[in-house]
Design a protein around this motif. Structure first.
Motif, PDB file in Angstrom:
ATOM      1  N   GLU A  18      34.181  43.108  45.967  1.00 33.74           N
ATOM      2  CA  GLU A  18      33.782  42.344  44.786  1.00 33.74           C
ATOM      3  C   GLU A  18      34.789  41.245  44.457  1.00 33.74           C
ATOM      4  O   GLU A  18      34.419  40.184  43.958  1.00 33.74           O
ATOM      5  CB  GLU A  18      33.633  43.278  43.569  1.00 33.74           C
ATOM      6  CG  GLU A  18      32.478  44.267  43.655  1.00 33.74           C
ATOM      7  CD  GLU A  18      32.750  45.402  44.626  1.00 33.74           C
ATOM      8  OE1 GLU A  18      33.953  45.675  44.904  1.00 33.74           O
ATOM      9  OE2 GLU A  18      31.790  46.000  45.133  1.00 33.74           O
ATOM     10  N   ASP A  19      36.075  41.499  44.739  1.00 35.79           N
ATOM     11  CA  ASP A  19      37.115  40.529  44.375  1.00 35.79           C
ATOM     12  C   ASP A  19      37.323  39.437  45.419  1.00 35.79           C
ATOM     13  O   ASP A  19      37.814  38.356  45.088  1.00 35.79           O
ATOM     14  CB  ASP A  19      38.450  41.258  44.150  1.00 35.79           C
ATOM     15  CG  ASP A  19      38.468  42.042  42.856  1.00 35.79           C
ATOM     16  OD1 ASP A  19      37.783  41.630  41.911  1.00 35.79           O
ATOM     17  OD2 ASP A  19      39.163  43.075  42.798  1.00 35.79           O
ATOM     18  N   ALA A  65      35.894  35.867  44.702  1.00 35.39           N
ATOM     19  CA  ALA A  65      36.580  35.222  43.583  1.00 35.39           C
ATOM     20  C   ALA A  65      37.949  34.706  44.005  1.00 35.39           C
ATOM     21  O   ALA A  65      38.361  33.605  43.612  1.00 35.39           O
ATOM     22  CB  ALA A  65      36.714  36.204  42.426  1.00 35.39           C
ATOM     23  N   THR A  86      26.631  35.198  43.187  1.00 35.46           N
ATOM     24  CA  THR A  86      26.639  35.982  41.947  1.00 35.46           C
ATOM     25  C   THR A  86      27.888  35.749  41.108  1.00 35.46           C
ATOM     26  O   THR A  86      27.984  36.267  39.992  1.00 35.46           O
ATOM     27  CB  THR A  86      26.530  37.483  42.269  1.00 35.46           C
ATOM     28  OG1 THR A  86      27.676  37.886  43.028  1.00 35.46           O
ATOM     29  CG2 THR A  86      25.269  37.776  43.069  1.00 35.46           C
ATOM     30  N   LEU A  87      28.842  34.972  41.633  1.00 33.94           N
ATOM     31  CA  LEU A  87      30.069  34.695  40.884  1.00 33.94           C
ATOM     32  C   LEU A  87      29.799  33.807  39.673  1.00 33.94           C
ATOM     33  O   LEU A  87      28.883  32.988  39.664  1.00 33.94           O
ATOM     34  CB  LEU A  87      31.088  33.995  41.786  1.00 33.94           C
ATOM     35  CG  LEU A  87      32.091  34.825  42.573  1.00 33.94           C
ATOM     36  CD1 LEU A  87      33.037  33.895  43.315  1.00 33.94           C
ATOM     37  CD2 LEU A  87      32.874  35.766  41.681  1.00 33.94           C
ATOM     38  N   THR A  88      30.640  33.961  38.662  1.00 33.75           N
ATOM     39  CA  THR A  88      30.650  33.055  37.513  1.00 33.75           C
ATOM     40  C   THR A  88      32.102  32.673  37.234  1.00 33.75           C
ATOM     41  O   THR A  88      33.037  33.365  37.680  1.00 33.75           O
ATOM     42  CB  THR A  88      30.068  33.731  36.264  1.00 33.75           C
ATOM     43  OG1 THR A  88      30.930  34.832  35.888  1.00 33.75           O
ATOM     44  CG2 THR A  88      28.648  34.242  36.522  1.00 33.75           C
ATOM     45  N   GLN A 148      33.666  33.088  34.548  1.00 30.72           N
ATOM     46  CA  GLN A 148      34.270  34.175  33.770  1.00 30.72           C
ATOM     47  C   GLN A 148      34.694  35.341  34.675  1.00 30.72           C
ATOM     48  O   GLN A 148      35.774  35.915  34.498  1.00 30.72           O
ATOM     49  CB  GLN A 148      33.276  34.655  32.703  1.00 30.72           C
ATOM     50  CG  GLN A 148      33.031  33.655  31.574  1.00 30.72           C
ATOM     51  CD  GLN A 148      32.226  32.443  32.022  1.00 30.72           C
ATOM     52  OE1 GLN A 148      31.389  32.536  32.945  1.00 30.72           O
ATOM     53  NE2 GLN A 148      32.463  31.300  31.383  1.00 30.72           N
ATOM     54  N   LYS A 149      33.847  35.708  35.642  1.00 37.41           N
ATOM     55  CA  LYS A 149      34.207  36.778  36.571  1.00 37.41           C
ATOM     56  C   LYS A 149      35.412  36.378  37.422  1.00 37.41           C
ATOM     57  O   LYS A 149      36.290  37.194  37.709  1.00 37.41           O
ATOM     58  CB  LYS A 149      33.027  37.100  37.494  1.00 37.41           C
ATOM     59  CG  LYS A 149      31.867  37.819  36.825  1.00 37.41           C
ATOM     60  CD  LYS A 149      30.775  38.101  37.856  1.00 37.41           C
ATOM     61  CE  LYS A 149      29.591  38.820  37.211  1.00 37.41           C
ATOM     62  NZ  LYS A 149      28.516  39.078  38.209  1.00 37.41           N
ATOM     63  N   THR A 150      35.450  35.111  37.794  1.00 40.78           N
ATOM     64  CA  THR A 150      36.558  34.622  38.608  1.00 40.78           C
ATOM     65  C   THR A 150      37.859  34.671  37.829  1.00 40.78           C
ATOM     66  O   THR A 150      38.909  35.082  38.355  1.00 40.78           O
ATOM     67  CB  THR A 150      36.267  33.182  39.077  1.00 40.78           C
ATOM     68  OG1 THR A 150      35.009  33.157  39.756  1.00 40.78           O
ATOM     69  CG2 THR A 150      37.348  32.681  40.006  1.00 40.78           C
ATOM     70  N   ALA A 155      38.524  36.710  35.357  1.00 37.92           N
ATOM     71  CA  ALA A 155      38.888  38.120  35.178  1.00 37.92           C
ATOM     72  C   ALA A 155      39.622  38.660  36.401  1.00 37.92           C
ATOM     73  O   ALA A 155      40.573  39.454  36.275  1.00 37.92           O
ATOM     74  CB  ALA A 155      37.634  38.945  34.910  1.00 37.92           C
ATOM     75  N   THR A 156      39.229  38.220  37.596  1.00 37.72           N
ATOM     76  CA  THR A 156      39.921  38.629  38.816  1.00 37.72           C
ATOM     77  C   THR A 156      41.345  38.098  38.828  1.00 37.72           C
ATOM     78  O   THR A 156      42.290  38.810  39.175  1.00 37.72           O
ATOM     79  CB  THR A 156      39.159  38.138  40.055  1.00 37.72           C
ATOM     80  OG1 THR A 156      37.846  38.702  40.059  1.00 37.72           O
ATOM     81  CG2 THR A 156      39.873  38.525  41.336  1.00 37.72           C
TER      82      THR A 156
END
Length: 435
Positions: free
Chosen positions: A277-278, A281, A409-411, A413-415, A417-418
């Motif tokens: 998942e990471d 990102a 599926t990345l955003t 915000q998710k990036t 957070a990583t």
């Protein structure tokens, strides 16, 4: 709750397939029938974690020795011991072959005419299971590695890598472990690797889990029949060592004993084990720093305000380095000795900004587009594609073909957070002119 099980066969796309065979071997295939060629990558899970200070460099010694002399078997009757054994035999298949040693794997590979695919795979299996390890070949390979140790003293990249590894990959006592060990070993460790010891360690390779990736004009049934005939692995992959945290406030390593007229700044952020998942990102974050036209470090150090009539940096790079246990974000910049402090601070500050706020929409889309295109570009060569597609499966990651979907599926915000979760302490090395 029980952990979800991986199905024996996964169809990633119409052309890509991942199968776990009854004996535990993994078989990945990507069909491309544009030409009668095939590339095979047999990757064995024997990595840096299988080495220690006493036997450092044994995998390179083993691989170099295997490559010198091809085993004589029912399918391979040519026997040479001149340092080119595998390459000479591969010419009979209309291609080439070899062995490579990576951070986490030993790879046996071959590329050639697809009508010889079974013979090519037989060669790889013979090298893996029944290598020729004569005393003379081991002695010759050891001498070659010893000469490389001497050459490293003048190699800028090697000295810098060692300086960073000596901060990142150590145990609680400050001793190098896993990726912190020298890839070619030390004078002391090579002396301890007698012919008998090398042959003992070779048994670990022959009994370790493996993954075969086949790319091109692939006959799945023919290759599968050879794989299912192999015995199951009896060796469990080495457990990842616990790396000691980098000491805060520790002065940077300064490398001076190299002939350079300019200075270099190297900063590495250790990431540990990176999940599926990471990974996308982290690739996007790396691109946003140094790869895209609007990259933050590029704008600040190459296109920003001039310092004494020149840019702050002469060149720079940002790279996400993927490893099974010790991935890292590696930043580097070439500059003048008088600008080292300015450039070092800029690198650290821009990474901190990634943690504090998400990328802008423009930055994010540009970085994500580059990450997708770079993934495709690095797989244009069949040889490279076989290794990279197989590596993801061999190390327990997500199927390689799912990369574009995972990027989608990345955003921002998710990036972010990583970045906030993984970018913490860092290792620093400076390369300065002798003067």
């Amino acid at each position: 709750m029980a952990a979800p099980t991986t199905p024996p066969v996964q169809t990633i796309s119409n052309l890509e397939r991942v199968e776990t065979l009854p004996n535990g071997l993994k078989f990945v295939s990507t069909i491309d029938r544009i030409a009668p060629r095939v590339s095979l990558s047999l990757q064995v899970r024997v990595g840096a974690s299988d080495e220690n200070a006493q036997n450092a460099g044994w995998r390179r010694l083993y691989a170099g020795t295997v490559g010198r002399s091809v085993p004589t078997t029912k399918t391979n009757t040519v026997k040479t011991s001149d340092g080119f054994g595998i390459a000479r035999l591969a010419e009979r298949f209309g291609g080439n072959a070899g062995i490579s040693v990576g951070d986490d794997l030993i790879e046996f590979w071959a590329t050639g005419d697809s009508q010889n695919a079974r013979q090519m795979l037989s060669l790889l299996i013979d090298m893996w299971k029944s290598p020729s390890l004569s005393d003379a070949d081991i002695t010759a390979t050891r001498a070659s590695l010893a000469s490389q140790i001497d050459a490293q003293d003048l190699d800028l990249a090697e000295l810098t890598s060692a300086a960073l590894r000596n901060q990142e990959f150590v145990n609680e006592r400050g001793e190098p472990v896993s990726y912190g060990l020298s890839e070619v070993g030390t004078t002391t460790s090579l002396e301890k690797l007698t012919a008998t010891r090398v042959r003992e360690l070779a048994k670990r390779v022959a009994s370790s889990p493996a993954t075969l990736c086949a790319v091109g004009d692939v006959d799945n049934a023919a290759l599968r029949s050879l794989l299912v005939a192999q015995p199951a692995a009896t060796v469990v992959p080495a457990v990842a060592p616990k790396f000691a945290p980098i000491k805060t406030g520790k002065p940077p390593f300064v490398v001076r004993d190299v002939p350079t007229q300019t200075a270099w700044v190297f900063i590495s952020y250790p990431l540990g084990h990176v999940s599926a998942e990471d990974a996308p990102a982290l690739r996007v974050l790396s691109a946003s720093l140094g790869d895209i036209a609007e990259a933050r470090l590029t704008k600040r150090l190459l296109g920003g305000a001039l310092v004494d009539g020149a840019p702050s940096a002469l060149s720079l790079s940002s790279q996400f380095v993927f490893r099974r246990d010790g991935s890292e974000l590696l930043l580097s910049a070439q500059t003048s000795a008088s600008r080292v402090e300015r450039v070092k601070n800029a690198l650290i500050e821009e990474v901190s900004k990634l943690k504090n706020a998400p990328l802008t929409a423009k930055e994010f889309e540009a970085a994500r587009t580059l990450a997708r295109g770079d993934w495709a570009l690095s797989r244009q060569s069949m040889r490279d594609r076989a290794f990279l597609v197989g590596q993801s499966t061999a190390l327990g990651g997500a199927p390689d073909g799912t990369w574009p979907a995972r990027l989608a599926t990345l955003t921002p915000q998710k990036t972010q957070a990583t970045a906030r979760r993984l970018f913490g302490s860092y290792a620093l090395a400076l390369v300065m002119p002798r003067s």
